[in-house]
Design a protein around this motif. Sequence first.
Motif, PDB file in Angstrom:
ATOM      1  N   SER A 338       0.827  -1.210   0.000  1.00 51.36           N
ATOM      2  CA  SER A 338       0.000   0.000   0.000  1.00 51.36           C
ATOM      3  C   SER A 338       0.858   1.255   0.000  1.00 51.36           C
ATOM      4  CB  SER A 338      -0.923   0.009   1.227  1.00 51.36           C
ATOM      5  OG  SER A 338      -1.635   1.221   1.303  1.00 51.36           O
ATOM      6  N   GLU A 339       0.369   2.280  -0.678  1.00 45.87           N
ATOM      7  CA  GLU A 339       1.051   3.574  -0.672  1.00 45.87           C
ATOM      8  C   GLU A 339       0.939   4.241   0.691  1.00 45.87           C
ATOM      9  OE1 GLU A 339      -0.685   5.817  -3.777  1.00 45.87           O
ATOM     10  OE2 GLU A 339       0.100   4.559  -5.409  1.00 45.87           O
ATOM     11  N   ASP A 340      -0.050   3.841   1.478  1.00 43.32           N
ATOM     12  CA  ASP A 340      -0.266   4.425   2.810  1.00 43.32           C
ATOM     13  C   ASP A 340       0.234   3.478   3.899  1.00 43.32           C
ATOM     14  OD1 ASP A 340      -1.523   6.592   1.622  1.00 43.32           O
ATOM     15  OD2 ASP A 340      -3.469   5.600   1.633  1.00 43.32           O
ATOM     16  N   SER A 341       1.311   2.775   3.636  1.00 41.89           N
ATOM     17  CA  SER A 341       1.797   1.783   4.601  1.00 41.89           C
ATOM     18  C   SER A 341       2.174   2.410   5.936  1.00 41.89           C
ATOM     19  CB  SER A 341       2.998   1.040   4.013  1.00 41.89           C
ATOM     20  OG  SER A 341       4.046   1.966   3.704  1.00 41.89           O
ATOM     21  N   ASP A 342       2.624   3.687   5.907  1.00 41.76           N
ATOM     22  CA  ASP A 342       3.029   4.338   7.157  1.00 41.76           C
ATOM     23  C   ASP A 342       1.839   4.611   8.069  1.00 41.76           C
ATOM     24  OD1 ASP A 342       5.605   4.282   6.263  1.00 41.76           O
ATOM     25  OD2 ASP A 342       5.570   6.335   5.471  1.00 41.76           O
ATOM     26  N   ARG A 343       0.617   4.620   7.509  1.00 41.08           N
ATOM     27  CA  ARG A 343      -0.571   4.922   8.327  1.00 41.08           C
ATOM     28  C   ARG A 343      -1.021   3.728   9.160  1.00 41.08           C
ATOM     29  NH1 ARG A 343      -5.202   6.838   4.624  1.00 41.08           N
ATOM     30  NH2 ARG A 343      -6.230   6.924   6.671  1.00 41.08           N
ATOM     31  N   ILE A 344      -0.639   2.531   8.799  1.00 38.25           N
ATOM     32  CA  ILE A 344      -1.118   1.330   9.485  1.00 38.25           C
ATOM     33  C   ILE A 344      -0.276   1.085  10.731  1.00 38.25           C
ATOM     34  CG2 ILE A 344      -1.543  -1.137   9.279  1.00 38.25           C
ATOM     35  CD1 ILE A 344      -1.916  -0.757   6.298  1.00 38.25           C
ATOM     36  N   ARG A 345      -0.928   1.038  11.892  1.00 42.56           N
ATOM     37  CA  ARG A 345      -0.266   0.804  13.169  1.00 42.56           C
ATOM     38  C   ARG A 345      -0.850  -0.477  13.783  1.00 42.56           C
ATOM     39  NH1 ARG A 345       1.300   6.121  14.481  1.00 42.56           N
ATOM     40  NH2 ARG A 345       1.865   7.075  12.469  1.00 42.56           N
ATOM     41  N   PHE A 346      -0.038  -1.495  13.866  1.00 43.31           N
ATOM     42  CA  PHE A 346      -0.494  -2.787  14.392  1.00 43.31           C
ATOM     43  C   PHE A 346       0.005  -2.972  15.818  1.00 43.31           C
ATOM     44  CE2 PHE A 346       0.321  -7.532  14.637  1.00 43.31           C
ATOM     45  CZ  PHE A 346      -0.997  -7.822  15.002  1.00 43.31           C
ATOM     46  N   THR A 347      -0.934  -3.253  16.727  1.00 46.62           N
ATOM     47  CA  THR A 347      -0.600  -3.522  18.135  1.00 46.62           C
ATOM     48  C   THR A 347      -1.367  -4.765  18.582  1.00 46.62           C
ATOM     49  OG1 THR A 347      -2.388  -2.073  18.904  1.00 46.62           O
ATOM     50  CG2 THR A 347      -0.194  -1.096  18.668  1.00 46.62           C
ATOM     51  N   ARG A 348      -0.899  -5.355  19.662  1.00 47.80           N
ATOM     52  CA  ARG A 348      -1.589  -6.538  20.198  1.00 47.80           C
ATOM     53  C   ARG A 348      -1.342  -6.644  21.693  1.00 47.80           C
ATOM     54  NH1 ARG A 348       1.080 -11.935  17.876  1.00 47.80           N
ATOM     55  NH2 ARG A 348      -0.213 -12.784  19.551  1.00 47.80           N
ATOM     56  N   ASP A 349      -2.329  -7.200  22.384  1.00 49.51           N
ATOM     57  CA  ASP A 349      -2.178  -7.462  23.810  1.00 49.51           C
ATOM     58  C   ASP A 349      -1.299  -8.687  24.013  1.00 49.51           C
ATOM     59  OD1 ASP A 349      -3.792  -5.346  24.438  1.00 49.51           O
ATOM     60  OD2 ASP A 349      -5.632  -6.552  24.533  1.00 49.51           O
ATOM     61  N   PRO A 350      -0.670  -8.790  25.188  1.00 54.12           N
ATOM     62  CA  PRO A 350       0.105 -10.003  25.476  1.00 54.12           C
ATOM     63  C   PRO A 350      -0.787 -11.237  25.397  1.00 54.12           C
ATOM     64  CG  PRO A 350       0.587  -8.277  27.070  1.00 54.12           C
ATOM     65  CD  PRO A 350      -0.568  -7.786  26.263  1.00 54.12           C
ATOM     66  N   ALA A 351      -0.281 -12.258  24.722  1.00 50.77           N
ATOM     67  CA  ALA A 351      -1.031 -13.520  24.537  1.00 50.77           C
ATOM     68  C   ALA A 351      -2.356 -13.283  23.832  1.00 50.77           C
ATOM     69  CB  ALA A 351      -1.273 -14.211  25.876  1.00 50.77           C
ATOM     70  N   GLY A 352      -2.417 -12.236  23.023  1.00 54.12           N
ATOM     71  CA  GLY A 352      -3.657 -11.929  22.312  1.00 54.12           C
ATOM     72  C   GLY A 352      -3.796 -12.755  21.056  1.00 54.12           C
ATOM     73  N   SER A 353      -4.353 -13.930  21.181  1.00 51.32           N
ATOM     74  CA  SER A 353      -4.578 -14.790  20.030  1.00 51.32           C
ATOM     75  C   SER A 353      -5.582 -15.861  20.405  1.00 51.32           C
ATOM     76  CB  SER A 353      -3.276 -15.430  19.554  1.00 51.32           C
ATOM     77  OG  SER A 353      -3.489 -16.217  18.405  1.00 51.32           O
ATOM     78  N   VAL A 384      -4.298   4.432  10.844  1.00 52.11           N
ATOM     79  CA  VAL A 384      -5.291   3.360  10.936  1.00 52.11           C
ATOM     80  C   VAL A 384      -4.753   2.338  11.931  1.00 52.11           C
ATOM     81  CG1 VAL A 384      -6.414   1.459   9.729  1.00 52.11           C
ATOM     82  CG2 VAL A 384      -6.186   3.693   8.610  1.00 52.11           C
ATOM     83  N   GLY A 385      -5.488   2.167  13.031  1.00 58.88           N
ATOM     84  CA  GLY A 385      -5.034   1.253  14.085  1.00 58.88           C
ATOM     85  C   GLY A 385      -5.638  -0.131  13.930  1.00 58.88           C
ATOM     86  N   VAL A 386      -4.790  -1.140  13.972  1.00 55.94           N
ATOM     87  CA  VAL A 386      -5.223  -2.537  13.972  1.00 55.94           C
ATOM     88  C   VAL A 386      -4.739  -3.141  15.284  1.00 55.94           C
ATOM     89  CG1 VAL A 386      -5.127  -4.764  12.810  1.00 55.94           C
ATOM     90  CG2 VAL A 386      -5.049  -2.655  11.456  1.00 55.94           C
ATOM     91  N   HIS A 387      -5.688  -3.518  16.137  1.00 59.02           N
ATOM     92  CA  HIS A 387      -5.337  -3.993  17.478  1.00 59.02           C
ATOM     93  C   HIS A 387      -5.924  -5.377  17.706  1.00 59.02           C
ATOM     94  CE1 HIS A 387      -4.273  -3.854  21.698  1.00 59.02           C
ATOM     95  NE2 HIS A 387      -5.523  -4.169  22.015  1.00 59.02           N
TER      96      HIS A 387
END
Length: 466
Positions: A338-353, A384-387
């Motif tokens: 994506s041209e907007d790759s810098d906008r995507i912020r991926f985070t996750r909680d510990p053991a989040g699966s 854009v946040g992906v959590h």
Amino acid sequence: MDQLLKTEKTAPRPPLRKSAFSPKSLAGQLMLWITVIITALWLVAVGFGALVMRDEFGEIFDGALQETAERLVPLAVDDLRHQEDLGPRENPGSFRAEPGEGNLTYQVRDKTGRVLLHSHAAAGEPFDAPLKVGFFDGADGRVYTASTADGTIFVQVTYSAQERHEAVVEGSLALLLPVLLIVPVTVVAVWFVVRRVLRPVETLRAAIGEKDGGNLAAIEEVSLPQELRPILRSVNLLLARLRDVLAAEREFTSNSAHELRTPIAGALAQTQLLLAELKDSPTAARARQIETSLQKLTKLTEKLLQLARAEAGIGVTETTFDVADVVGVVVTDFQRASEDSDRIRFTRDPAGSRTCEGAADAFAIVLRNLIENALLHGRPDEPVGVHLTEAGNVRIRNGSPRMSDADLVAVRKRFARGRTLAPGSGLGLSIADRLLAQMRASLMLTSPIPGQADGFQAEIVFAAAR
């Protein structure tokens, strides 16, 4: 078939367990009717027993009256003769006692009706009965009259009517009291037997209730009564046919997608070659319009094919996937391409699966549509946040003006794009909704973002594991 799948996926699943005493359950109806019938039969039996007992008691009391009266006749005659031999004395009939102190009372009367002798508890007034041998039902009870052979002395014996009534009532209660114990014991025994007999029905019902769009495996052939085996065979045959139909639809959709992409990609490539040849020619503008139209057609075709695959039930599978793995792959693909790759912020909680039932490809389509929507319709200057939460749910957030509840409902519809000027087909959320329903998950849309004044959040919520 599509309509069948829609109904199956949208209809709420019934609970697997119900009380045996539920009036709408088979066991509940059996218990209700058996209890009513047993109680009614016992009450009828007690009623008939009370009637028979009343007649038998009547015969016993009448026999006692007759035997007593006939036995008193010679005794009364001897007593009267003895009084005559002793000479005049006070009339024994003048000695009275309080009435009601005895149950069996008698009077000795002459042919004129005068009371010559009476029992201790009998009243001095003559009984309300004629001087005629036999039984007579008077106001105070049943009276039996016996007489001497010459008809000059009469003996009348009566038994208290109240006592006779009490004897019948107490006897009836003696029959009824065991029923109050027997009926509950019988109901408990019947409940135990009914539950035991209907246990295979409950097992089969629970097994069928677990079958939905994500679980089409055949039901294991456990030991079932002869009456239930045809039902099990029919259900397994239906599930097998449904699996075959879904597999055929998926194969057709996959082949159609390949056949459609090839000519469109070829037309787009030829148009781009034509643009390279025309360069600054006046007709280059038209060629660029054709290129733009073909690119829009490519994206629209891709969305329509995804929708067709969702309608064919690609999310319905017996396999499982790891949510964290799929999210990581999709986010990495966007960040690379994506041209907007810098906008995507991926985070996750510990053991989040978590591991979920369904197809990983189908879940990847859902994520791609939601992230693409967030990039297209979110504010360009906001990330854009992906959590990934600890429970395994996925939240995708983007900056946007606050949306009303009506707008949140409207954007779920097909080809609905909301209040935006960004390009798009309006199918992304519809595709995500359909695929998530097949994987026992749901899509929650929220605006504003919790804890903020505006923004938009799409959260994928998975159902609790069974």
